[in-house]
Design a protein around this motif. Sequence first.
Motif: not given
Length: 178
Positions: A106-113, A143-153
């Motif tokens: 299923l994962l390939p159905l979604f963007p990499t987040l 869209e807000r970037d805060e969640l993705n930025d936090s998880m990347e960090k």
Amino acid sequence: MGKHYPTITPEIQTFIERQHLFFVGTAAADGRVNISPKGQDTLRVLDANRVAWLNLTGSGNETAAHLLEVNRITLMWCAFEGRPNILRLYGAATVYHPRDAEWVELLPLFPTLPGARQIVVVTVDLVQTSCGMAVPLLDFRAERDELNDSMEKRGPEQVAQYWHDRNARSLDGKPTGI
């Protein structure tokens, strides 16, 4: 006046795909009811009776805990632009984790987040629309970037630790499957 459908029609799928926000409602046999907003490009219509969404890391994990105990679920969308509409999908859900074979499928159905923790697949048994005439008109800005930025960090190791520390049990102390 609300209408009921046995499947997700092409028109309903188009409506779903145009929305920026949806809500997930679940409840265990006892304890709190949870309603959770979901955004980003995380939902896919798989077929006329199945949808999947990529569940991202959050401050809690109520949905997963509830679904382990009672797998009933409701997804809801509101039209914030255009003609009024509220859409609900009712059904049963299964939660897949990175350790599950279905995750790989299923994962390939979604963007990499960053921080993707589960994929929830809902088997829909009822589709309902209702008027939505009291839902306000709102403009989508971004869209807000805060969640993705936090998880990347944090990186994968710290995200896994966060899951262990903050996402392994629900507010009611129920296990989440993390």
